[in-house]
Design a protein around this motif. Structure first.
Motif: not given
Length: 335
Positions: A36-42, A289-295, A326-335
């Motif tokens: 949400p605040t520092s995207p890039g390099g996923e 750093e980031v939280t994603i609710p599921i279930h 939502d179902r079928k959404d994805e979260y991309k992130f940088k390792v």
């Protein structure tokens, strides 16, 4: 010495008994979310199937959490006199999955490992789970699962990824550590549950994506840390997670919500997963750093809707640290 599980993602096998993968990749995401605040390099992604089922992809490996692929109108058994009806559909059908390398199963419960999943998964698919679930999965005689690995709280296992490539003397690896969780708070109800064994023991997970030396199997350097709460309430045991990791960053938290109430919403005797209020308390304790609710809305026993959590997050001033899928959404992130 740490346990090791060797995984070779170059073997394109379906997770089901027919072993023939119908696809080499997950379906195209409905929507892709970024930091949400520092995207890039996923370089990695998390695909939300539904309930507590997610698929993590990184360095060619796929890790699936809590496989639940029932459809709307189907039921699961959750204990003596308790059943739940699914009211949503998964983002992808079980038999349409591409190769899955490892399953992380937080506990042996129908809404996390349903009857169709149990019938359909191939018996040599690696599963990392609780000691209780291991005993259940390996008590089926000739039809038992053969590659089940049990982790108790704070025990760890290294997934050694055999990609065939070594970069600068390093190979990718994933360290999985069991985290505390309690479906039932301590007290009379917990004592009764221990006797009746109505609600099974549950784990959370700390998943660390990183690299290890190609010449030293015990070496490991974390590059990204994911905490999966599992089906737990806000109990004192979770404070130890904060103590153990307070000097280490937790990049992402997957939090199981819903305020699951049994035996039914009409007779709400016992809440066995976090509601909105407890969910915010866990964010404040863990400080990811980031939280994603599921279930949060897939079964008819969920008493605490996602809208309650969103409101509580806003009131706590945490909106910039939460991503909603939502179902079928994805979260991309940088390792």
């Amino acid at each position: 010495m740490m346990k090791h599980l060797y995984v070779d993602p170059r073997k394109e096998e379906a997770p089901t008994r027919d072993r023939k993968a119908h696809s080499t990749s997950l379906p195209k995401a409905k929507e892709t979310k970024l930091h949400p605040t520092s995207p890039g390099g996923e370089t990695a992604s998390l695909f939300f199937v539904g309930t507590a089922t997610t698929i993590l992809e990184w360095e060619g490996i796929r890790v699936m959490t809590d496989p639940n692929f029932l459809h709307a109108g189907e039921h699961v058994h959750l204990g003596p006199g308790v059943s739940a009806e699914r009211i949503t559909n998964p983002a992808v059908d079980l038999h349409d999955l591409p190769r899955i390398d490892v399953v992380l199963l937080s506990h042996y419960h129908g809404d996390h490992f349903d009857q169709k999943v149990e019938e359909s998964l191939r018996r040599d698919l690696p599963i990392v789970t609780t000691p209780h679930a291991k005993s259940c999965l390996q008590s089926k005689g000739e039809d038992s699962f053969s590659e089940v690995h049990a982790l108790d709280f704070f025990q760890s296992l290294m997934l050694d990824i055999e990609t065939g490539s070594i970069r600068a003397g390093r190979k990718p690896g994933i360290k999985v550590t069991g985290m505390p969780g309690q479906h039932v708070k301590p007290g009379l109800l917990s004592a009764a549950n221990n006797l009746l064994k109505a609600v099974p023991p549950t784990n959370g997970w700390m998943i660390e994506l990183g690299y290890r030396s190609a010449s030293d199997s015990e070496s490991f350097e974390n590059a990204y840390r994911i905490y999966v709460s599992g089906d737990t309430l806000m109990v004192d045991e979770l404070k130890e997670i904060h103590e153990r990791y307070k000097d280490q960053s937790i990049d992402l938290m997957l939090i199981h919500l819903g305020g699951t109430t049994i035996p039914s919403l009409a007779v709400p005797l016992l809440m066995v997963t976090m509601d909105a209020k407890q969910g915010v308390e866990l964010i404040q304790l863990i400080e990811p750093e980031v939280t994603i609710p599921i279930h949060y809305d897939d079964y008819d026993l969920f008493a605490s809707p996602l809208s309650d959590f969103k409101k509580a997050v806003e009131e706590a001033g945490l909106s910039s640290k939460v991503v909603y899928l939502d179902r079928k959404d994805e979260y991309k992130f940088k390792v």
